[in-house]
Design a protein around this motif. Structure first.
Motif, mmCIF file in Angstrom:
data_model
loop_
_atom_site.group_PDB
_atom_site.id
_atom_site.type_symbol
_atom_site.label_atom_id
_atom_site.label_comp_id
_atom_site.label_asym_id
_atom_site.label_seq_id
_atom_site.Cartn_x
_atom_site.Cartn_y
_atom_site.Cartn_z
ATOM 1 N N MET A 155 0.846 -1.203 0.000
ATOM 2 C CA MET A 155 0.000 0.000 0.000
ATOM 3 C C MET A 155 0.879 1.249 0.000
ATOM 4 N N LEU A 180 0.604 6.658 3.391
ATOM 5 C CA LEU A 180 -0.596 7.451 3.667
ATOM 6 C C LEU A 180 -0.240 8.931 3.728
ATOM 7 N N PRO A 181 -1.127 9.810 3.234
ATOM 8 C CA PRO A 181 -0.811 11.246 3.224
ATOM 9 C C PRO A 181 -0.883 11.852 4.627
ATOM 10 N N TRP A 198 -1.718 15.214 7.155
ATOM 11 C CA TRP A 198 -2.870 16.139 7.121
ATOM 12 C C TRP A 198 -2.609 17.314 6.197
ATOM 13 N N ILE A 226 -3.168 15.741 2.427
ATOM 14 C CA ILE A 226 -4.405 15.030 2.106
ATOM 15 C C ILE A 226 -5.287 15.947 1.250
ATOM 16 N N HIS A 279 -7.938 18.350 -0.284
ATOM 17 C CA HIS A 279 -8.873 19.311 0.270
ATOM 18 C C HIS A 279 -10.265 18.683 0.369
ATOM 19 N N ALA A 280 -10.844 18.753 1.570
ATOM 20 C CA ALA A 280 -12.187 18.211 1.828
ATOM 21 C C ALA A 280 -12.300 16.742 1.435
ATOM 22 N N CYS A 281 -11.147 16.066 1.322
ATOM 23 C CA CYS A 281 -11.132 14.658 0.948
ATOM 24 C C CYS A 281 -11.817 14.420 -0.405
ATOM 25 N N ILE A 282 -11.710 15.417 -1.280
ATOM 26 C CA ILE A 282 -12.315 15.279 -2.609
ATOM 27 C C ILE A 282 -11.541 14.213 -3.395
ATOM 28 N N VAL A 283 -12.285 13.367 -4.111
ATOM 29 C CA VAL A 283 -11.653 12.330 -4.928
ATOM 30 C C VAL A 283 -11.702 12.783 -6.386
ATOM 31 N N PHE A 284 -10.533 12.865 -6.994
ATOM 32 C CA PHE A 284 -10.447 13.390 -8.361
ATOM 33 C C PHE A 284 -10.418 12.297 -9.414
ATOM 34 N N TYR A 320 -9.570 -0.548 -3.873
ATOM 35 C CA TYR A 320 -9.735 -1.052 -2.512
ATOM 36 C C TYR A 320 -10.303 -2.472 -2.580
ATOM 37 N N GLY A 352 -17.516 19.726 6.537
ATOM 38 C CA GLY A 352 -16.609 18.663 6.098
ATOM 39 C C GLY A 352 -16.329 18.741 4.614
ATOM 40 N N SER A 395 -15.592 13.437 -6.773
ATOM 41 C CA SER A 395 -16.506 12.897 -5.764
ATOM 42 C C SER A 395 -16.281 13.656 -4.474
ATOM 43 N N GLU A 417 -6.525 12.688 9.859
ATOM 44 C CA GLU A 417 -5.774 13.673 9.065
ATOM 45 C C GLU A 417 -6.751 14.679 8.425
#
Lengths: 95, 392
Positions: free
Chosen positions: A1, A4-5, A7, A10, A12-17, A25, B98, B208, B220
């Motif tokens: 794996m 891991l990033p 903080w 990581i 922004h806002a955990c947006i997935v591009f 996964y 969030g 997303s 994090e």
């Protein structure tokens, strides 16, 4: 794996591009029981394929239905729904 | 520069700020005492005075959900609510923060039931203290107007991207008519250019938002949210400075009144600070060395400003309009105490809970609280907090 990033790095806002990256996964790790198919009993009705909440049942013209164990969580819905009792759930720890 | 002052009900002043902000979407459900904001905005939309989509929703949960969807698609978005409405949308407040969506909301503060009460206090605002929104308390109509407009600019700043809540006291502010200095549409456009989101839901560049995060990621993500909410402080100050240069009105996280040489400082948030200011002047005439700290910025919590403004005082009397039932003090008092816990020189922090559910806090009440705190101090039996003025 991959590492891991932090903080700071990581997204922004955990947006997935990257579309569709959930496939990276491998949810098959979660499985405690494994479905196994008795090809003698299977009539290829496709009910298991329809009911599988992952796409973890694959169809192949030649080989018929097979399980994608990388993603199969072992929920057992396919075994329960199969009208011919062609699928049995086998404990992973038995091996 | 002198400007005309217009008599406006404060809810109307808030709605006028939203119109000047050229919002794209308003989704709101009417609830007392917020109703006039929703009412005026729906009229403006229906009469074509505002080019916004007004979405009639069936609940506050949906109001915030619509705002989240619209904001995620890149729209400038506003809503308003009170008390039970806020409680109903509270789930979505955490999601808005969030997802880092710059939604602006007016919270017309009102008591959370039961017993049923439509009157004002800060129990609703305090119930969502930790939801990750920038939160300000306005003291008067001008501040409501200014903070609402500033809210969009601050929230949409690319260094911020947080939702923004301006709290105004139910009835004591919302339904009061006050003179308010407005600004011109052109000035508003210059201060607040069109919102250009960096990330949004758009088929040309799919992303997303709000995805699932496993335990090895969540901390994090929250740490980044926390650090960036704290960092929004600098942007808030920057926008306030610009506002002052454009429109002549200055703001700071705490507005202090006669605190320099004060032995005791009264700290309160919201409209009752106006009464407290008069009470302080009266006490000064009687020879009491009293000052006032009117808390404007609640989140991010202005730790340094608290220390700077209150640090030299012997006693700080925090008046909270919310009760932390079964807790260790009023919500603001608790955080003020925390601000000084590790400081070498610290004032004693007395916590009074007053003005619950719209009960008046008179000038004489502020004086009574100050005198009571001193008495407790002299006797050495200061309670963690006290509900002031409750019949025994």
């Amino acid at each position: 794996m991959a590492e891991l990033p932090s903080w700071r790095t990581i997204n922004h806002a955990c947006i997935v591009f990257q579309p569709g990256n959930a496939s990276e996964y491998l949810t098959g790790d979660w499985r405690s029981r494994r479905p196994e198919l008795d090809k003698e009993k299977c009539v290829r009705c496709g009910r298991c394929w329809m009911y599988c909440p992952e796409p973890a049942i694959l169809w192949d013209e030649v080989g018929g239905y097979t399980f994608d164990y990388r993603y199969c969580k072992g929920c057992g819905i396919c075994a329960r729904e199969c009208p011919y009792d062609a699928i049995s759930m086998v404990e992973e720890c038995e091996e | 520069m002198s400007r005309d002052r217009v008599s406006l009900e404060i809810c109307e002043a808030c709605a006028e700020a939203v119109r000047l902000a050229d919002v794209d979407v308003v989704a709101a459900y009417p609830i007392t005492p917020q109703t006039h904001i929703a009412e005026v905005l729906s009229e403006m939309a229906a009469d074509g005075k505002m080019e916004a989509e007004y979405v009639n929703v069936e609940s506050e949960h949906s109001a915030m959900s619509v705002c989240i969807g619209a904001s995620a698609a890149g729209a400038r978005t506003f809503t308003a609510t009170s008390a039970q409405g806020l409680a109903l949308m509270s789930e979505m407040l955490y999601i808005a923060s969030g997802l880092r969506l710059p939604i602006v909301m007016a919270l017309v503060t009102r008591t959370l039931s039961a017993p049923l009460s439509i009157w004002g206090d800060h129990s609703d605002a305090m119930s969502v203290r930790d939801c990750g929104w920038i939160t300000l308390f306005a003291e008067n109509g001008q501040e409501v107007f200014d903070f609402t407009l500033q809210g969009f600019r601050i929230a949409e700043d690319e260094r911020v991207w947080f939702p923004f809540m301006v709290c105004l006291d139910g009835f004591h502010l919302s339904h009061v008519i006050e003179p308010v200095e407005l600004i011109e549409e052109e000035e508003a456009r210059e201060f607040l250019p069109t919102y250009k989101p960096k990330y949004r839901l758009h088929p040309d560049q799919p992303v997303s938002m709000g995805c699932f995060a496993m335990p090895d990621y969540f901390s994090e993500i929250k740490k980044r949210q926390d650090e960036e909410l704290k960092a929004s402080y600098d942007v808030i100050i920057e926008v306030w400075r610009e506002w002052e240069s454009r429109f002549g009105r200055s703001y700071s996280p705490i507005v202090a009144h006669r605190t320099e040489d004060a032995e005791v400082v009264v700290l309160i948030a919201g409209g009752y600070a106006g009464t407290a200011r008069l009470a302080v002047d009266e006490m000064r005439e009687k020879g009491l060395k009293v000052g006032l700290a009117s808390l404007k910025l609640w989140r991010p919590f202005p730790l340094e400003d608290i220390r700077k403004t209150l640090g030299h005082a012997r006693l700080v009397v925090v008046v909270d309009r919310a009760l932390s039932v079964g807790g260790a003090g009023g919500p603001i008092a608790g955080e003020v105490r925390s601000a000084f816990f590790h400081e070498e020189k610290s004032p004693v922090v007395a916590s009074f809970v007053a003005g619950i559910s719209g009960r008046d806090v008179l000038r004489s009440d502020f004086e009574a609280m100050v005198r009571k705190a001193f008495e407790y101090l002299d006797k050495g039996d200061l309670p963690y907090y006290e509900m002031f003025g409750v019949r025994e």
